[in-house]
Design a protein around this motif. Structure first.
Motif, PDB file in Angstrom:
ATOM      1  N   GLY A 438      73.059  33.739  26.819  1.00 31.96           N
ATOM      2  CA  GLY A 438      72.946  32.328  26.481  1.00 31.96           C
ATOM      3  C   GLY A 438      73.068  31.399  27.670  1.00 31.96           C
ATOM      4  O   GLY A 438      73.237  30.194  27.516  1.00 31.96           O
ATOM      5  N   ALA A 439      72.993  31.934  28.895  1.00 31.07           N
ATOM      6  CA  ALA A 439      73.066  31.129  30.121  1.00 31.07           C
ATOM      7  C   ALA A 439      72.247  31.833  31.192  1.00 31.07           C
ATOM      8  O   ALA A 439      71.759  32.942  30.987  1.00 31.07           O
ATOM      9  CB  ALA A 439      74.505  30.940  30.566  1.00 31.07           C
ATOM     10  N   GLU A 440      72.086  31.192  32.376  1.00 27.77           N
ATOM     11  CA  GLU A 440      71.276  31.830  33.402  1.00 27.77           C
ATOM     12  C   GLU A 440      72.041  32.972  34.066  1.00 27.77           C
ATOM     13  O   GLU A 440      73.275  33.025  34.036  1.00 27.77           O
ATOM     14  CB  GLU A 440      70.806  30.827  34.465  1.00 27.77           C
ATOM     15  N   PHE A 441      71.304  33.856  34.700  1.00 25.45           N
ATOM     16  CA  PHE A 441      71.917  34.933  35.458  1.00 25.45           C
ATOM     17  C   PHE A 441      72.659  34.355  36.663  1.00 25.45           C
ATOM     18  O   PHE A 441      72.186  33.393  37.284  1.00 25.45           O
ATOM     19  CB  PHE A 441      70.852  35.918  35.956  1.00 25.45           C
ATOM     20  N   PRO A 442      73.800  34.933  37.036  1.00 28.68           N
ATOM     21  CA  PRO A 442      74.565  34.388  38.170  1.00 28.68           C
ATOM     22  C   PRO A 442      73.868  34.544  39.510  1.00 28.68           C
ATOM     23  O   PRO A 442      74.254  33.895  40.481  1.00 28.68           O
ATOM     24  CB  PRO A 442      75.880  35.182  38.121  1.00 28.68           C
ATOM     25  N   TRP A 443      72.852  35.400  39.582  1.00 27.42           N
ATOM     26  CA  TRP A 443      72.139  35.572  40.856  1.00 27.42           C
ATOM     27  C   TRP A 443      70.904  34.672  40.949  1.00 27.42           C
ATOM     28  O   TRP A 443      70.199  34.692  41.943  1.00 27.42           O
ATOM     29  CB  TRP A 443      71.719  37.036  41.052  1.00 27.42           C
ATOM     30  N   LYS A 444      70.642  33.881  39.918  1.00 31.71           N
ATOM     31  CA  LYS A 444      69.484  32.993  39.928  1.00 31.71           C
ATOM     32  C   LYS A 444      69.909  31.548  40.178  1.00 31.71           C
ATOM     33  O   LYS A 444      70.927  31.097  39.675  1.00 31.71           O
ATOM     34  CB  LYS A 444      68.724  33.068  38.595  1.00 31.71           C
ATOM     35  N   LEU A 445      69.110  30.833  40.945  1.00 31.36           N
ATOM     36  CA  LEU A 445      69.391  29.438  41.234  1.00 31.36           C
ATOM     37  C   LEU A 445      68.389  28.492  40.582  1.00 31.36           C
ATOM     38  O   LEU A 445      68.453  27.283  40.794  1.00 31.36           O
ATOM     39  CB  LEU A 445      69.390  29.205  42.754  1.00 31.36           C
ATOM     40  N   THR A 446      67.467  29.040  39.814  1.00 29.79           N
ATOM     41  CA  THR A 446      66.494  28.187  39.127  1.00 29.79           C
ATOM     42  C   THR A 446      66.376  28.598  37.667  1.00 29.79           C
ATOM     43  O   THR A 446      66.637  29.746  37.305  1.00 29.79           O
ATOM     44  CB  THR A 446      65.091  28.291  39.760  1.00 29.79           C
ATOM     45  N   ASN A 447      65.988  27.639  36.844  1.00 31.78           N
ATOM     46  CA  ASN A 447      65.611  27.904  35.465  1.00 31.78           C
ATOM     47  C   ASN A 447      64.148  27.532  35.285  1.00 31.78           C
ATOM     48  O   ASN A 447      63.639  26.635  35.970  1.00 31.78           O
ATOM     49  CB  ASN A 447      66.486  27.099  34.498  1.00 31.78           C
ATOM     50  N   ARG A 448      63.499  28.216  34.344  1.00 32.49           N
ATOM     51  CA  ARG A 448      62.083  27.978  34.105  1.00 32.49           C
ATOM     52  C   ARG A 448      61.842  27.618  32.639  1.00 32.49           C
ATOM     53  O   ARG A 448      62.375  28.274  31.747  1.00 32.49           O
ATOM     54  CB  ARG A 448      61.258  29.220  34.472  1.00 32.49           C
ATOM     55  N   PHE A 449      61.035  26.590  32.445  1.00 34.16           N
ATOM     56  CA  PHE A 449      60.696  26.144  31.099  1.00 34.16           C
ATOM     57  C   PHE A 449      59.182  26.017  30.971  1.00 34.16           C
ATOM     58  O   PHE A 449      58.494  25.629  31.920  1.00 34.16           O
ATOM     59  CB  PHE A 449      61.357  24.797  30.801  1.00 34.16           C
ATOM     60  N   GLY A 450      58.687  26.348  29.783  1.00 30.09           N
ATOM     61  CA  GLY A 450      57.275  26.175  29.476  1.00 30.09           C
ATOM     62  C   GLY A 450      57.058  24.878  28.717  1.00 30.09           C
ATOM     63  O   GLY A 450      57.965  24.356  28.054  1.00 30.09           O
ATOM     64  N   ILE A 451      55.836  24.357  28.802  1.00 26.46           N
ATOM     65  CA  ILE A 451      55.490  23.109  28.126  1.00 26.46           C
ATOM     66  C   ILE A 451      53.997  23.121  27.828  1.00 26.46           C
ATOM     67  O   ILE A 451      53.194  23.519  28.685  1.00 26.46           O
ATOM     68  CB  ILE A 451      55.883  21.897  29.007  1.00 26.46           C
ATOM     69  N   TRP A 592      77.563  38.454  33.110  1.00 27.54           N
ATOM     70  CA  TRP A 592      77.307  39.322  34.255  1.00 27.54           C
ATOM     71  C   TRP A 592      78.308  39.007  35.362  1.00 27.54           C
ATOM     72  O   TRP A 592      78.564  37.842  35.678  1.00 27.54           O
ATOM     73  CB  TRP A 592      75.890  39.108  34.769  1.00 27.54           C
ATOM     74  N   VAL A 593      78.851  40.060  35.962  1.00 31.08           N
ATOM     75  CA  VAL A 593      79.832  39.907  37.035  1.00 31.08           C
ATOM     76  C   VAL A 593      79.403  40.798  38.192  1.00 31.08           C
ATOM     77  O   VAL A 593      78.997  41.949  37.991  1.00 31.08           O
ATOM     78  CB  VAL A 593      81.249  40.289  36.560  1.00 31.08           C
ATOM     79  N   SER A 594      79.487  40.275  39.406  1.00 33.23           N
ATOM     80  CA  SER A 594      79.094  41.066  40.566  1.00 33.23           C
ATOM     81  C   SER A 594      80.128  42.157  40.831  1.00 33.23           C
ATOM     82  O   SER A 594      81.315  42.004  40.512  1.00 33.23           O
ATOM     83  CB  SER A 594      78.946  40.181  41.798  1.00 33.23           C
ATOM     84  N   GLU A 595      79.687  43.233  41.453  1.00 34.35           N
ATOM     85  CA  GLU A 595      80.597  44.344  41.716  1.00 34.35           C
ATOM     86  C   GLU A 595      81.736  43.958  42.658  1.00 34.35           C
ATOM     87  O   GLU A 595      82.888  44.345  42.410  1.00 34.35           O
ATOM     88  CB  GLU A 595      79.825  45.541  42.268  1.00 34.35           C
ATOM     89  N   PRO A 596      81.483  43.192  43.732  1.00 35.66           N
ATOM     90  CA  PRO A 596      82.621  42.780  44.569  1.00 35.66           C
ATOM     91  C   PRO A 596      83.662  41.978  43.792  1.00 35.66           C
ATOM     92  O   PRO A 596      84.866  42.177  43.975  1.00 35.66           O
ATOM     93  CB  PRO A 596      81.960  41.930  45.661  1.00 35.66           C
TER      94      PRO A 596
END
Length: 714
Positions: A438-451, A592-596
Motif C-alpha cells: 500500500g506504499a512505494e518501495f523503499p528503494w524507489k524515489l519516484t511514483n508513476r501514475f497513468g491518465i 520491505w526492510v533492507s538487509e543492513p
C-alpha cells in the motif's frame, strides 16, 4: 451412429446447466461495461488464498505483535519527538510577529517561511473580500516566497573579495575538466557563456529583452545571473545555480492552486507582467509584520463556504469508477479556431493551445535532471530529480525527508486530480508497490501514475505551470507542501520519444523529487488496447472500471483487474518473491526492510553476534520475523511508521481478500439535504508523515526572528 457423438450430445444440457451455475457463482467477480454500445463482461482475476497469505502473518500472531508494538510505543512515547506522530499546528510557527528592525534584513536577503507567505496571501484575499472585491488573481509572485533560496545570501554582496564566495560565471565552467571526468560520452558540459552572464555585462546582451534587463539592474544584487540549464556541475554548485535561476529567470507560474481543508480547492491566476509582478511579498504594499495563518485561512473558508464546492467521495460514483473509451481517443485539438490573445479566454487555455501549436524540437529534452561531475557515484538516482528544484540527494535507506517528500507528492497529486475531476490510476512500479504494502518501495524515489489522454489535455489546459499548495485536511493541522506541475509541449505526439517517456511531472519544489505522469491513448484501429509513449500496453477491459483503494492514506485508484495487469507486466514471480536485491518483505510489519537495517535491528535486539547471524540466516530460510516488537525500540522511524500505517495495512489486506466489498470504505452518512448516503468513512484518509518544513524547523530549532538576526545585513 457414432456412440461417442451420442454421449457428447446427451451430456450437453447438463454441461450448459453447470456452466450457468459457474457464471452465477462468479458473477460478483465480473463487471459490465459498454464499449461502442456493446456490453462487455470484465472478469476479475481473483487472488488465491496462498497469494494473499504471503502478505500477512497468522491472525493471532499478528494481534499479539500489534499489542506488543502498542505497549512499546506507550513506554517510549515520551522519548519520541511529538511532531513525528502528532501533526497539530505549533503556535510558535503559525503565530508570526517579526521584530521591526528585522524587516530590512528580510527585504535585502532571501528567506522562506510558508506561514509568513500564505498568511499574507490569505489576509490579502480577506481584505479584498471585505472591500467587496472577489479577486481571482495574485498581483505579484516571487519564487523566494515559495522556495528556500537562502543559499544565495552569501553571494549577494558584489564588493566582497573573499575568494570562497563565487563572484563570476567563469568559476562555474566545467568544460576543462570534461575529458577527464566524463566516461559516458555525453556532451552536457557547457561553456559558462551558454547559461550565465556577469552583472556588469548585462547591457551588452542582446538576447535579453530590455524590460528584463531593467528589472534585473534595479532589483538584483547577485554578481552573476543564470538564464537556463547549466549542465554538469558539482552537487554544491548545482544547488547554487538552480537557486539563482529561480530567483531571477524562472518563469512565473500561471496559477496558484490551493488544496484547502474541508475537501475544497481555490485557484488564483498570477499576473504575468515580469517587471511589475516579479516582486517579493515583503516588498509589496500588503506586507504586515504580524500574521496568523490559521486565523486568516479560517476566515477565508467561512467567507467562501458557499462559493467553493466540497468534493465528496461516495459509493455510487467512486467505488468503481467508469472510464469511457472516448477518454483515450486521440483528437486533433490544434484545429480549435480562436484568437490566442483573446483575453476573454482563460490565460491557461491560451498558453496551452499556444504551447501545443508550436514546433517541438525533438533533439532537446523537455525535462532535465541535475547532472554531476562525479556522475558514477550518483548515476542511479539523479534521474529522480528535476534540475530546477534539486536541493540534496535523498538516499534509499531510512530518510525522513525523503519519506515526507514522497508522501506529500502522492497526496497532492491524488487530491488535485480528485477535486479537478481528472481520472488517474497507479501505474507500473507504483501499482506493484501498492500491491505489496500500500506504499512505494523503499528503494524507489519516484511514483508513476497513468491518465487518459483526454484528461491529460484537460489537466494541461487548466493546471499546467501551476504551483500546487496542499494545506492538509484541517485548519488545526496545516501543511505547506508546494508542488510544480509541468506538462510537456509534445503531448500530441504519441510516438515513443527520444528522451522522457512520460508527459508530465509533479515536482516537489523543496527537494526536486517528482511523480511521473503517463498519458494513455487507444491504439488506432484497436480502441480497447491502450498504450503510453513508453509502449506499455494495457487492455481497456482490465483497466476499466477503476477500483477505489487507498495509497498513502489518500483515495486512489488501481486497474479493475490489477492482479492480471501486474502478472502480464512483471511476471508471476514479482507477485510472490519476497526478496529483492538487498531488501526483504517482513510480514509482521508488512513492509520491505533492507538487509543492513534488518541486521542492525536484530543485533540491537539480541546484543549477541552469534544469535544475530543465526536469526538472520533463519529469516532468509523461512522468512519468519526472528524477534518480537522490542526490536523496534531503538528504531523510532520504523516504529512510528508502523503505528501510523497499521490500520491502513489491515484495510489493504482485507481489500486483497475481498476486493469488491464496499463496506471496507463506505458508511451511511447524512448529506446536506438530511438524506442518508453511503460516503467514504471519515477515519480513512489521513497524513502519515509530518510536514516537511515543520520537520526541518523542529530539527533545526527554527525561530524566524533568530534566523533573521543571524542573517546579518547587506
Amino acid at each position: 451412429m457414432n456412440v461417442a457423438k451420442i454421449r457428447r450430445f446427451r451430456v450437453l444440457p447438463s454441461s450448459i446447466a453447470l456452466a450457468l451455475l459457474i457464471v452465477l457463482f462468479y458473477y460478483k467477480f465480473f463487471y459490465v461495461s459498454e464499449v461502442g454500445g456493446i456490453k462487455v463482461y470484465n472478469q476479475f482475476e481473483k487472488l488465491d488464498t496462498q497469494q494473499v497469505e504471503q502478505f500477512v502473518d497468522d491472525d493471532k500472531e499478528q494481534q499479539k505483535f500489534d499489542k506488543e508494538v502498542s505497549n512499546l510505543f506507550s513506554s517510549v512515547r515520551s522519548k519520541v519527538p511529538r511532531h513525528l506522530y502528532d501533526f497539530s499546528n505549533i503556535e510558535k510557527y503559525t503565530d508570526i510577529n517579526i521584530d521591526e528592525d528585522k524587516v530590512d534584513r528580510l527585504k535585502g536577503l532571501y528567506h522562506f517561511n510558508p506561514m509568513l507567505t500564505f498568511g499574507q496571501i490569505f489576509k490579502y484575499l480577506n481584505d479584498q473580500s471585505e472591500k467587496g472585491k472577489q479577486l481571482n488573481y495574485l498581483p505579484f509572485f516571487h519564487w523566494n516566497d515559495y522556495v528556500d533560496l537562502s543559499v544565495l545570501n552569501k553571494n549577494l554582496i558584489r564588493n566582497d573579495v573573499d575568494s570562497k564566495y563565487l563572484r563570476s560565471c567563469d568559476q562555474f565552467d566545467q568544460t576543462a575538466r570534461a575529458p577527464v571526468l566524463t566516461t559516458d560520452g555525453d556532451d552536457n558540459h557547457f561553456k559558462h557563456h551558454q547559461y550565465c552572464f556577469d552583472h556588469d555585462q548585462i547591457d551588452t546582451l542582446k538576447v535579453i529583452p530590455e524590460n528584463v534587463k531593467n528589472h534585473i539592474k534595479s532589483n538584483s544584487k547577485l554578481p552573476f545571473h543564470i538564464v537556463t540549464y547549466f549542465g554538469r556541475q558539482t552537487k554544491r554548485l548545482s544547488v547554487l545555480l538552480n537557486r539563482a535561476y529561480l530567483a531571477e529567470f524562472m518563469p512565473l507560474p500561471y496559477t496558484l492552486t490551493m488544496l484547502l481543508p474541508q475537501d475544497k480547492m481555490h485557484q488564483l491566476n498570477i499576473k504575468q507582467d515580469f517587471e511589475k509582478s516579479n516582486k517579493k511579498l515583503v516588498d509589496s504594499d500588503i506586507f504586515t509584520r504580524q500574521i496568523n495563518l490559521p486565523h486568516q485561512m479560517s476566515k477565508f473558508l467561512v467567507d467562501k463556504k458557499d462559493s467553493l464546492p466540497r468534493h465528496y467521495v461516495d459509493q455510487d460514483n467512486d467505488h468503481f469508477h467508469e472510464l469511457l473509451v472516448h477518454d483515450f481517443k486521440e483528437s486533433n485539438i490544434t484545429n480549435v479556431d480562436f484568437n490566442i490573445e483573446d483575453e476573454a479566454i482563460p490565460f491557461t487555455s491560451r498558453r496551452f493551445f499556444e504551447s501545443i501549436s508550436s514546433k517541438v524540437n525533438q533533439d532537446v529534452p523537455y525535462f532535465r535532471n541535475p547532472e554531476f561531475i562525479s556522475s558514477e557515484q550518483f548515476k542511479d538516482v539523479t534521474h529522480n530529480y528535476d534540475w530546477r528544484f534539486f536541493s540534496e540527494i535523498r538516499f534509499h535507506e531510512v530518510d525522513k525527508l525523503r519519506d515526507t517528500s514522497l508522501h506529500g507528492l502522492v497526496k497532492a497529486w491524488l487530491k488535485l486530480t480528485k477535486r479537478a475531476g481528472i481520472n488517474t490510476w497507479m501505474d507500473q512500479v507504483s501499482l506493484l508497490s501498492w500491491y505489496w504494502s500500500g506504499a512505494e518501495f523503499p528503494w524507489k524515489l519516484t511514483n508513476r501514475f497513468g491518465i487518459p489522454l483526454q484528461d491529460l489535455f484537460r489537466l494541461a489546459e487548466n493546471y499546467n505551470q501551476s504551483l500546487i499548495v496542499d494545506f492538509g485536511d484541517s485548519v488545526e493541522e496545516l501543511r505547506y507542501g508546494r508542488y510544480f506541475l509541468d506538462i510537456s509541449n509534445s503531448i500530441l505526439d504519441r510516438s515513443r520519444p527520444r528522451f522522457a517517456k512520460y508527459e508530465a511531472r509533479l515536482i516537489d519544489v523543496d527537494t526536486g523529487l517528482f511523480i511521473e505522469i503517463f498519458g494513455y491513448s487507444s491504439i488506432p484501429g484497436n480502441e480497447i488496447s491502450l498504450r503510453n509513449r513508453n509502449n506499455d500496453v494495457i487492455s481497456y477491459h482490465d483497466l476499466n472500471p477503476l477500483r477505489l483503494t487507498l495509497f498513502h492514506g489518500e483515495i486512489a485508484y488501481v486497474p479493475f483487474n490489477f492482479n492480471k495487469v501486474l502478472r502480464l507486466m512483471y511476471g508471476q514471480q514479482a507477485l510472490s518473491d519476497s526478496d529483492y536485491k538487498s531488501y526483504h518483505y517482513i510480514k509482521k510489519v508488512r513492509s520491505w526492510v533492507s538487509e543492513p537495517l534488518l541486521r542492525k535491528m536484530i543485533a540491537d535486539y539480541f546484543k549477541d553476534d552469534q544469535k544475530t547471524t543465526a536469526a538472520l540466516d533463519q529469516f532468509k530460510l523461512h522468512h519468519q520475523f526472528p524477534f518480537e516488537a522490542g526490536a523496534l525500540e531503538h528504531h523510532n522511524d520504523l516504529l512510528i511508521t508502523y503505528i501510523l500505517n497499521r490500520k491502513l495495512l489491515d484495510l489493504h489486506n482485507q481489500q486483497l481478500l475481498n476486493p469488491d466489498d464496499p463496506r471496507l470504505f463506505f458508511e451511511l452518512q447524512s448529506s446536506e439535504d438530511s438524506s442518508r448516503i453511503s460516503r467514504l468513512k471519515k477515519s480513512l484518509t489521513r497524513y502519515l508523515q509530518p510536514d516537511q518544513f515543520i520537520l526541518k524547523a523542529q530539527v533545526e530549532r527554527y525561530s524566524l526572528n533568530e534566523r533573521l538576526q543571524r542573517m546579518g545585513t547587506l
